[in-house]
Motif scaffolding. Structure first.
Motif, PDB file in Angstrom:
ATOM      1  N   GLU A   1     -51.091  40.793 -37.010  1.00  0.00           N
ATOM      2  CA  GLU A   1     -50.657  39.523 -37.582  1.00  0.00           C
ATOM      3  C   GLU A   1     -49.156  39.358 -37.444  1.00  0.00           C
ATOM      4  OE1 GLU A   1     -51.703  39.506 -41.698  1.00  0.00           O
ATOM      5  OE2 GLU A   1     -50.242  41.035 -42.240  1.00  0.00           O
ATOM      6  N   ILE A   2     -48.696  38.137 -37.699  1.00  0.00           N
ATOM      7  CA  ILE A   2     -47.272  37.833 -37.667  1.00  0.00           C
ATOM      8  C   ILE A   2     -46.920  36.963 -38.856  1.00  0.00           C
ATOM      9  CG2 ILE A   2     -47.655  35.835 -36.145  1.00  0.00           C
ATOM     10  CD1 ILE A   2     -44.845  36.350 -34.995  1.00  0.00           C
ATOM     11  N   ARG A   3     -45.747  37.198 -39.393  1.00  0.00           N
ATOM     12  CA  ARG A   3     -45.199  36.409 -40.501  1.00  0.00           C
ATOM     13  C   ARG A   3     -43.714  36.231 -40.248  1.00  0.00           C
ATOM     14  NH1 ARG A   3     -42.256  38.230 -45.033  1.00  0.00           N
ATOM     15  NH2 ARG A   3     -42.223  36.728 -46.759  1.00  0.00           N
ATOM     16  N   PHE A   4     -43.230  34.993 -40.399  1.00  0.00           N
ATOM     17  CA  PHE A   4     -41.781  34.795 -40.358  1.00  0.00           C
ATOM     18  C   PHE A   4     -41.376  33.697 -41.334  1.00  0.00           C
ATOM     19  CE2 PHE A   4     -43.393  32.233 -36.791  1.00  0.00           C
ATOM     20  CZ  PHE A   4     -42.727  31.022 -36.936  1.00  0.00           C
ATOM     21  N   VAL A   5     -40.119  33.766 -41.783  1.00  0.00           N
ATOM     22  CA  VAL A   5     -39.615  32.865 -42.818  1.00  0.00           C
ATOM     23  C   VAL A   5     -38.343  32.178 -42.316  1.00  0.00           C
ATOM     24  CG1 VAL A   5     -38.840  32.633 -45.207  1.00  0.00           C
ATOM     25  CG2 VAL A   5     -40.562  34.375 -44.612  1.00  0.00           C
ATOM     26  N   LEU A   6     -38.313  30.868 -42.490  1.00  0.00           N
ATOM     27  CA  LEU A   6     -37.156  30.060 -42.112  1.00  0.00           C
ATOM     28  C   LEU A   6     -36.381  29.624 -43.346  1.00  0.00           C
ATOM     29  CD1 LEU A   6     -38.767  27.630 -39.504  1.00  0.00           C
ATOM     30  CD2 LEU A   6     -37.856  29.934 -39.120  1.00  0.00           C
ATOM     31  N   ASP A   7     -35.066  29.579 -43.210  1.00  0.00           N
ATOM     32  CA  ASP A   7     -34.173  28.999 -44.222  1.00  0.00           C
ATOM     33  C   ASP A   7     -33.609  27.718 -43.618  1.00  0.00           C
ATOM     34  OD1 ASP A   7     -31.878  30.048 -46.606  1.00  0.00           O
ATOM     35  OD2 ASP A   7     -31.407  28.405 -45.262  1.00  0.00           O
ATOM     36  N   ILE A   8     -33.909  26.590 -44.243  1.00  0.00           N
ATOM     37  CA  ILE A   8     -33.465  25.283 -43.742  1.00  0.00           C
ATOM     38  C   ILE A   8     -32.629  24.597 -44.811  1.00  0.00           C
ATOM     39  CG2 ILE A   8     -34.217  23.000 -42.956  1.00  0.00           C
ATOM     40  CD1 ILE A   8     -36.768  24.352 -41.906  1.00  0.00           C
ATOM     41  N   ARG A   9     -31.468  24.063 -44.414  1.00  0.00           N
ATOM     42  CA  ARG A   9     -30.603  23.291 -45.309  1.00  0.00           C
ATOM     43  C   ARG A   9     -30.528  21.864 -44.768  1.00  0.00           C
ATOM     44  NH1 ARG A   9     -28.153  27.637 -48.477  1.00  0.00           N
ATOM     45  NH2 ARG A   9     -29.381  29.425 -47.786  1.00  0.00           N
TER      46      ARG A   9
ATOM     47  N   LEU B   1     -48.727  27.352 -42.898  1.00  0.00           N
ATOM     48  CA  LEU B   1     -47.353  27.088 -43.331  1.00  0.00           C
ATOM     49  C   LEU B   1     -47.328  26.930 -44.839  1.00  0.00           C
ATOM     50  CD1 LEU B   1     -44.389  26.418 -42.422  1.00  0.00           C
ATOM     51  CD2 LEU B   1     -45.057  24.018 -42.552  1.00  0.00           C
ATOM     52  N   GLN B   2     -46.398  27.627 -45.490  1.00  0.00           N
ATOM     53  CA  GLN B   2     -46.263  27.536 -46.945  1.00  0.00           C
ATOM     54  C   GLN B   2     -44.796  27.331 -47.315  1.00  0.00           C
ATOM     55  OE1 GLN B   2     -47.660  30.963 -49.117  1.00  0.00           O
ATOM     56  NE2 GLN B   2     -47.130  30.097 -51.106  1.00  0.00           N
ATOM     57  N   VAL B   3     -44.556  26.395 -48.240  1.00  0.00           N
ATOM     58  CA  VAL B   3     -43.217  26.226 -48.799  1.00  0.00           C
ATOM     59  C   VAL B   3     -43.074  27.246 -49.923  1.00  0.00           C
ATOM     60  CG1 VAL B   3     -41.630  24.669 -49.986  1.00  0.00           C
ATOM     61  CG2 VAL B   3     -43.186  23.775 -48.227  1.00  0.00           C
ATOM     62  N   ILE B   4     -42.239  28.245 -49.721  1.00  0.00           N
ATOM     63  CA  ILE B   4     -42.097  29.291 -50.738  1.00  0.00           C
ATOM     64  C   ILE B   4     -40.893  29.069 -51.643  1.00  0.00           C
ATOM     65  CG2 ILE B   4     -43.376  31.029 -49.446  1.00  0.00           C
ATOM     66  CD1 ILE B   4     -40.773  32.214 -48.496  1.00  0.00           C
ATOM     67  N   ASN B   5     -40.017  28.160 -51.271  1.00  0.00           N
ATOM     68  CA  ASN B   5     -38.886  27.828 -52.139  1.00  0.00           C
ATOM     69  C   ASN B   5     -38.329  26.474 -51.711  1.00  0.00           C
ATOM     70  OD1 ASN B   5     -36.798  28.187 -54.113  1.00  0.00           O
ATOM     71  ND2 ASN B   5     -35.411  28.821 -52.498  1.00  0.00           N
ATOM     72  N   HIS B   6     -38.008  25.633 -52.705  1.00  0.00           N
ATOM     73  CA  HIS B   6     -37.406  24.340 -52.407  1.00  0.00           C
ATOM     74  C   HIS B   6     -36.413  23.979 -53.498  1.00  0.00           C
ATOM     75  CE1 HIS B   6     -37.587  19.710 -52.320  1.00  0.00           C
ATOM     76  NE2 HIS B   6     -36.718  20.127 -51.424  1.00  0.00           N
ATOM     77  N   GLN B   7     -35.187  23.673 -53.093  1.00  0.00           N
ATOM     78  CA  GLN B   7     -34.178  23.110 -53.991  1.00  0.00           C
ATOM     79  C   GLN B   7     -33.784  21.748 -53.435  1.00  0.00           C
ATOM     80  OE1 GLN B   7     -30.775  25.647 -54.535  1.00  0.00           O
ATOM     81  NE2 GLN B   7     -32.025  27.484 -54.825  1.00  0.00           N
ATOM     82  N   LYS B   8     -33.886  20.734 -54.266  1.00  0.00           N
ATOM     83  CA  LYS B   8     -33.496  19.398 -53.838  1.00  0.00           C
ATOM     84  C   LYS B   8     -31.992  19.341 -53.547  1.00  0.00           C
ATOM     85  CE  LYS B   8     -37.061  16.948 -56.478  1.00  0.00           C
ATOM     86  NZ  LYS B   8     -37.318  15.932 -57.531  1.00  0.00           N
TER      87      LYS B   8
ATOM     88  N   GLN C   1     -49.438  23.789 -37.066  1.00  0.00           N
ATOM     89  CA  GLN C   1     -50.861  23.589 -36.792  1.00  0.00           C
ATOM     90  C   GLN C   1     -51.158  23.713 -35.305  1.00  0.00           C
ATOM     91  OE1 GLN C   1     -51.712  19.771 -38.499  1.00  0.00           O
ATOM     92  NE2 GLN C   1     -51.499  20.469 -40.611  1.00  0.00           N
ATOM     93  N   LYS C   2     -50.302  23.173 -34.507  1.00  0.00           N
ATOM     94  CA  LYS C   2     -50.478  23.247 -33.052  1.00  0.00           C
ATOM     95  C   LYS C   2     -50.483  24.696 -32.579  1.00  0.00           C
ATOM     96  CE  LYS C   2     -48.197  21.726 -28.791  1.00  0.00           C
ATOM     97  NZ  LYS C   2     -47.021  20.984 -28.233  1.00  0.00           N
ATOM     98  N   GLY C   3     -49.686  25.538 -33.216  1.00  0.00           N
ATOM     99  CA  GLY C   3     -49.602  26.937 -32.820  1.00  0.00           C
ATOM    100  C   GLY C   3     -50.585  27.847 -33.529  1.00  0.00           C
TER     101      GLY C   3
ATOM    102  N   GLU D   1     -42.656  29.681 -44.883  1.00  0.00           N
ATOM    103  CA  GLU D   1     -43.288  30.892 -44.378  1.00  0.00           C
ATOM    104  C   GLU D   1     -44.413  30.542 -43.401  1.00  0.00           C
ATOM    105  OE1 GLU D   1     -44.770  34.796 -46.631  1.00  0.00           O
ATOM    106  OE2 GLU D   1     -46.185  33.133 -46.836  1.00  0.00           O
ATOM    107  N   PHE D   2     -44.336  31.069 -42.194  1.00  0.00           N
ATOM    108  CA  PHE D   2     -45.371  30.937 -41.178  1.00  0.00           C
ATOM    109  C   PHE D   2     -46.198  32.223 -41.149  1.00  0.00           C
ATOM    110  CE2 PHE D   2     -42.354  27.815 -39.924  1.00  0.00           C
ATOM    111  CZ  PHE D   2     -42.929  26.954 -38.983  1.00  0.00           C
ATOM    112  N   LYS D   3     -47.527  32.092 -41.038  1.00  0.00           N
ATOM    113  CA  LYS D   3     -48.409  33.255 -40.920  1.00  0.00           C
ATOM    114  C   LYS D   3     -49.509  32.992 -39.896  1.00  0.00           C
ATOM    115  CE  LYS D   3     -48.261  35.716 -45.368  1.00  0.00           C
ATOM    116  NZ  LYS D   3     -49.090  36.120 -46.525  1.00  0.00           N
ATOM    117  N   LYS D   4     -49.905  34.064 -39.207  1.00  0.00           N
ATOM    118  CA  LYS D   4     -50.988  33.947 -38.239  1.00  0.00           C
ATOM    119  C   LYS D   4     -51.591  35.320 -37.994  1.00  0.00           C
ATOM    120  CE  LYS D   4     -51.813  32.356 -33.486  1.00  0.00           C
ATOM    121  NZ  LYS D   4     -51.162  31.772 -32.271  1.00  0.00           N
TER     122      LYS D   4
END
Length: 467
Positions: free
Chosen positions: A337-345, A370-377, A364-366, A189-192
């Motif tokens: 504000e802006i918030r967006f969420v990425l799904d990465i495999r 940044l928050q990891v809201i879900n992680h599956q190994k 950080q540059k932008g 999750e990105f927030k700004k």
């Protein structure tokens, strides 16, 4: 009577059960969560209905505080079949009501038909066929019914803390012949916040779940000439099946635009057409402020470049599982504000930090948090294991098709087991309609899937003479 003939005789019961289950809208509803219904009343109804069916068919059943449940037969070591009854929101673009379970051209249409109500019930009726045939088993067979697979797996976390964990098993929630490797999954999750209200972008909203390619994006603008925006829409080169429309005049100077794309599973972003990204590409051509342009450019440059992480320079791949995938699943922007969420495999030979650390630098540059809201190994079972070979033999013997094991980006409950794989229900060459409008399962395929699962259970849990 042969087991396959016995399943054919249950055709009407199987179809009716799938239809009845689809008609229960089992979308997560946190606003109405309660004791015994941690994910809302619709999901509770689907779980209770399925457990009642299992009991009616003569099995032992258990409801684990509304988080999950199971239906069991046999005795001995435990073989798990891990399905789920929750579904993603229906979205737009359906040709039939999404919870009608309409039968058309030999197919049952409805949200959850393929993911994962139909296959879960196929496993249940496979167990029923074995029970009715009085075939002795040397293992317990437990159909575990999850209820939060599409959102965060809080159901399985709870269930496995309370109940025995099967050592091996399969999830009827992906593709045939068999998936032996599943990529790691990250939701980021990105927030700004903006220093001052944006002058033209009142709001942008697209996507409901990170693991779905957004098929609709709504934009509200202000302070721009309506005729100029309308003309730009006419001239914009949208690809096939993508469009943008200017809605009726809003209050004051505001105007609403609706962009429509093509949904797909988040693990296969290349199979969809992301309405959010096309909306941003269009908006970038308008006379916006420097900060608005910079915000759109960040998204289009990083998550919006390619399907495989090229924008973040994380286009990883390996031999067992292929390439990384990246989906922009949710975007919520207001003037403040802006918030967006990425799904990465990510591929199975890589880890969390291989993906997150490069993205953190970009965030950080932008100026984004940044928050990891879900992680599956990542998860991997060798192709030569007894489990994989037993299931592939069942598939080949019943279907006559070539058996092979492969990797996917989708995450299934197979990851919850020490030795777990994903097994069906989509057959090779079939269209991928999971998470799409007009999701369906064909009646012929649900019967064939039931037969494959019955033979798979026998291969693992019965004496050799019955295999």
């Amino acid at each position: 009577m042969r087991l396959e003939d016995q399943i054919d005789k249950m055709k009407e019961d199987i179809v009716s059960a799938v239809q009845a289950c689809i008609r229960i809208k089992s979308v997560k509803d946190d606003a109405h969560a309660a004791q015994g219904a941690p994910f809302g009343p619709g999901i509770r109804e689907a779980l209770e209905w399925t457990l009642r069916l299992g009991e009616k068919l003569g099995f032992d059943v258990k409801n684990v505080d509304g988080y999950a449940g199971h239906i069991e037969m046999g005795s001995g070591d435990l073989l798990g079949i891990l399905g789920h009854l929750d579904v993603v929101p229906e979205g737009d673009g359906w040709s039939v009501p999404p919870y009608s379970a309409t039968i058309k051209d030999g197919k049952i249409y409805g949200r959850g038909a393929l993911d994962d109500k139909g296959p879960s019930l196929a496993a249940l009726f496979a167990m029923k066929a074995i029970k009715d045939a009085k075939i002795p088993l040397n293992k317990r067979v437990r159909l575990i019914l999850g209820t939060d697979e599409e959102s965060g797996w809080a159901d399985m976390d709870y269930y496995l803390q309370k109940e025995e964990v099967p050592y091996m098993g399969f999830a009827p929630d992906a593709e045939f012949p068999l998936i032996h490797a599943e990529k790691g999954i990250l939701h980021l999750e990105f927030k700004k916040s903006f220093a001052a209200a944006l002058p033209h972008l009142v709001s942008i909203r697209g996507g409901e779940r990170a693991n779905v390619v957004p098929d609709v994006c709504e934009v509200i603008l202000t302070g721009l000439d309506r005729d100029s925006v309308a003309q730009s829409l006419k001239e914009f080169a949208f690809p096939e099946d993508v469009n943008g429309q200017l809605q009726d005049q809003q209050a004051g100077q505001e105007m609403k635009l609706i962009f429509k794309g093509v949904g797909a599973h988040g693990s296969l972003p290349q199979h969809g057409k992301n309405a959010v990204l096309y909306a941003l590409k269009f908006l970038r051509l308008l006379p916006l402020s420097a900060e608005e342009q910079e915000t759109l450019d960040f998204i289009l440059t990083y998550p919006g470049t390619g399907f495989f992480g090229e924008g973040f320079e994380i286009a990883l791949r390996d031999e067992p599982s292929g390439q990384l995938s990246l989906n922009l699943g949710i975007l919520e922007l207001t003037s403040g504000e802006i918030r967006f969420v990425l799904d990465i495999r990510y591929p199975v030979t890589y880890g969390r930090d291989d993906v997150v650390l490069p993205i953190e630098k970009v965030a950080q540059k932008g100026g984004y948090s940044l928050q990891v809201i879900n992680h599956q190994k990542a998860h991997h079972v060798p192709k030569d294991s007894a489990l994989v070979q037993s299931l592939l033999k069942a598939y080949a013997d019943v279907t006559g098709l070539e058996p092979y094991a492969f990797a996917i980006g989708g995450g299934t409950y197979a990851k919850a087991l020490p030795q777990g794989v994903a097994f069906g229900p989509v057959f090779p060459g079939e269209p991928e309609v999971i998470h799409c409008a007009d999701e369906y399962i064909s009646i012929d395929n649900i019967l064939l899937t039931t037969k494959v699962y019955a033979q798979a259970i026998l291969n693992i849990a019965s004496d050799p003479e019955y295999r």
